[in-house]
Design a protein around this motif. Sequence first.
Motif, PDB file in Angstrom:
ATOM      1  N   ILE A 186       7.595  16.149 -16.550  1.00  0.00           N
ATOM      2  CA  ILE A 186       8.120  15.413 -17.711  1.00  0.00           C
ATOM      3  C   ILE A 186       9.304  16.167 -18.315  1.00  0.00           C
ATOM      4  N   ARG A 190      13.387  15.260 -18.357  1.00  0.00           N
ATOM      5  CA  ARG A 190      14.078  15.166 -19.641  1.00  0.00           C
ATOM      6  C   ARG A 190      15.260  16.124 -19.711  1.00  0.00           C
ATOM      7  N   LYS A 196      13.226   9.778 -19.443  1.00  0.00           N
ATOM      8  CA  LYS A 196      11.905   9.833 -20.042  1.00  0.00           C
ATOM      9  C   LYS A 196      10.900   9.248 -19.064  1.00  0.00           C
TER      10      LYS A 196
END
Length: 373
Positions: A186, A190, A196
């Motif tokens: 994640i 990012r 996202k």
Amino acid sequence: MRIAVFTHSLDVNFGGILQAYALQQVLQEKGHDVTLIDCPYHWHLPAWKAPLAYSWRFFRKYVLRKPVYIRNERRLNSEFDAVMQRITPFIEHNIRRRIVRRFSEIKEGEYDALVVGSDQVWRPPFVERIADYYLNFASGWKDVHRIAYAASFGTEKWEYTPEETAVCSDLIRLFDAASVREDSGIELCRNHLGAKVQQMPDPVMLLNADDYRQIVSETQPEAPSGNLLCCFLDATEEKTALASRIAREQGLTPFAAVAPVDGNKYPLEARIQPSVEWWLNAFNSARFILTDSYHASVFAILFDKPFVCIINKERGAARFSSIARLFDIPQNFLNSPKEYNANCDYELPHERIAATLSEQRKRAQSFLESAFS
């Protein structure tokens, strides 16, 4: 909906085969027409490297008298079918696939959705053309769903070149839905891709132990020769010694879940792999599991078996730390065989594991339903 799934080639990788099978099963149960796009790997030497490599092999073989194969890549390719002879029937019977040389052979309009994942498809050292797994070949297509399901970087470090980062950051923006397998992914998406994403469980977790037992019951494979399952992708003297110690302390009989794969160290006869059904039955019948494999750890959890996993840093430590956090079982993952403690309880917390699996399956079902809507 006609769906094409893009993952690693189906070769000597039981976890890789079963995650492809599980994702296809789940999508088919939703009424989709699913095809795995399989781009088989072929051992080869780059043209720039061949002259030096062949010269060095010639020197080692005929001057130093070492057991070296001059045309090693040709030999490995020719032996592949023999190594896979017990695995291939499962693939042919259970996984619908289309074999291509390059993903670019897939043409616009053939499929309504393109799904990338799972496994380490977003890790450059494991992929020859990383942009392929961001659907570079389909960047100009209209009216097609682009989805990444539990794609894995395998590591917490960013391994892309600046050029790869620029290309992939543009491509991921075209996705309708994107998810990664590890929680560290994640942050990587990012920070480096400007995207996202969500974390989703490995596809093998979307099926339960009874689903895998059904596969076993349909073929009735030969029973394993022991009850201490040892599944080492990178065996060492320390890991083997730990297996002997656990066997001695618990009164168990160790056995290997996979055959060795190194074609430069072992003869062909020793490298013929067991069947997928036998491999699953080995987990089902084991009393204790010792491994350095991510997917072996997952199947130990699915079959509710006490286990110890030696974290395989070279193959991607982030995978192990992520699953340890997901199920809150850090004691089952060791950095070294020396950390093993005979007084530690390596049994799994049954109710908490079951609750986590149930929650993760619901999240995955919701993600997939939304992605294809």
